[in-house]
Write an enzyme that holds these catalytic residues in place. Sequence first.
Site, short mmCIF file in Angstrom:
data_model
loop_
_atom_site.label_atom_id
_atom_site.label_comp_id
_atom_site.label_asym_id
_atom_site.label_seq_id
_atom_site.Cartn_x
_atom_site.Cartn_y
_atom_site.Cartn_z
N ASP A 1 -23.23 22.70 -24.92
CA ASP A 1 -23.49 20.92 -24.86
C ASP A 1 -22.74 20.46 -23.92
OD1 ASP A 1 -24.92 18.82 -25.28
OD2 ASP A 1 -24.14 18.43 -27.19
N ASP B 1 -12.62 21.25 -26.95
CA ASP B 1 -12.74 19.78 -25.99
C ASP B 1 -11.53 19.43 -25.33
OD1 ASP B 1 -15.32 17.70 -26.26
OD2 ASP B 1 -13.53 16.75 -25.66
N PHE C 1 -17.48 22.00 -25.58
CA PHE C 1 -17.69 20.63 -25.33
C PHE C 1 -18.05 19.98 -26.53
CE2 PHE C 1 -19.35 23.08 -21.79
CZ PHE C 1 -18.35 22.56 -20.73
N CYS D 1 -28.21 17.54 -20.43
CA CYS D 1 -28.67 16.27 -20.71
C CYS D 1 -28.96 15.63 -19.30
CB CYS D 1 -27.50 15.39 -21.40
SG CYS D 1 -26.27 15.48 -20.61
#
Length: 395
Positions: A299, A249, A227, A339
């Site tokens: 991430d 990605d 990512f 996150c």
Amino acid sequence: MSSSVILQPGREKSLLRKHPWIFSRAIEKTIGRTNMGDTVDVMSHDGKFLGRGAWSPESQIQVRIWTFEQNEIIDNGFFQRRIAIAQASREDLIERHGLTGYRLIAAESDGLPGVTIDKYADVLVCQLLSAGAEKHRDKIVWALKKEFPECSIYERSDVAIRKKEGLEQITQVLHGDVPEEVVIEENGVKIIVNVKAGHKTGFYLDQRDNRAIAAKYVKDKTLLNCFCYTGTFGSYALASGAKSVTSIDVSDLALTTAKRNVEINGLDTDKCEFINADVFQALRDFKQEGKHFDQIILDPPKFIDSKNSVVRGCRGYKDINMLAMQIMQPGGILCTFSCSGLLSFDLFQKVVADAALDAGRTVQIIERLGQAADHPVGTNYPEGFYLKGLVCRVL
């Protein structure tokens, strides 16, 4: 006479602790005009002033507090003071890390609920996510022009959460000439930021410290950056002597920018591989091929955006960590992040532990990570803590 919100009996406790949110179920009645975004005084059931905030009839959070001071007016000067205080609090950080890109306003934690402002060189990018922020857009712009007269201002209020406030998504130039891209610098690393089409406000400033921490472990090592977005974990790694960097990605634009970031830092693109692929599938393919890495960065985007998605999101975090552990060289370093604000640090750590069991690997946590210092967490607003990370040794 100003408009007022009267709370149900006993519902003032969170406000006495300076928490800036009032939910609809805590409100008994309103007095006076209460249009969307209007400023209202919040009163206890027995008539005591508790705070002054923005009315949001479409949201479950019906009032977001601007101030707990009865004599403070929500005018142009209010926003200028809050912005000036936020800038002053970041000056040492800016100097210490050589920053030309940083978060100027972190919403509630900087006393401006629903307002996020990032500074990228001479461009200020705003996200206005609440009815109150929407109402006072002109005041916010006025204050920014006063404090940063050299900057252009762009709005990136193109996020779905505005729907909960009864607002439409919007992007627009608010002041000056806004370029498509700017180049910022942090810790000596140059980064291209697309302020108009990039994720969020253009970039993930919150991972700054973690990029530097991850780079400590990568000298003469092979890195897999999952990512990767615009590849900044990889740029840091190459600058710190990584043997090779493989970046994955699903966005061609992000991968193109990742390569450009390597080039503008004068780093060796021959050490890089850029792969457009779904990370889950790519990790399975690496496992099948018998390919291993010395260090892996995970991430991912937010997997949990509501309480209803916690179980599904945890399953996603577990799967991806398990797959990463299975292709890790013995003694390798896994830097894994979430996150999702609704995922507690303890639960995240448990998910990683479960992934280790399923992967059949012994894993040690050697560092616990969070968001950078320009993304502060007010003690009255623990919800401001969202980014969590673990540096793990996989044996």
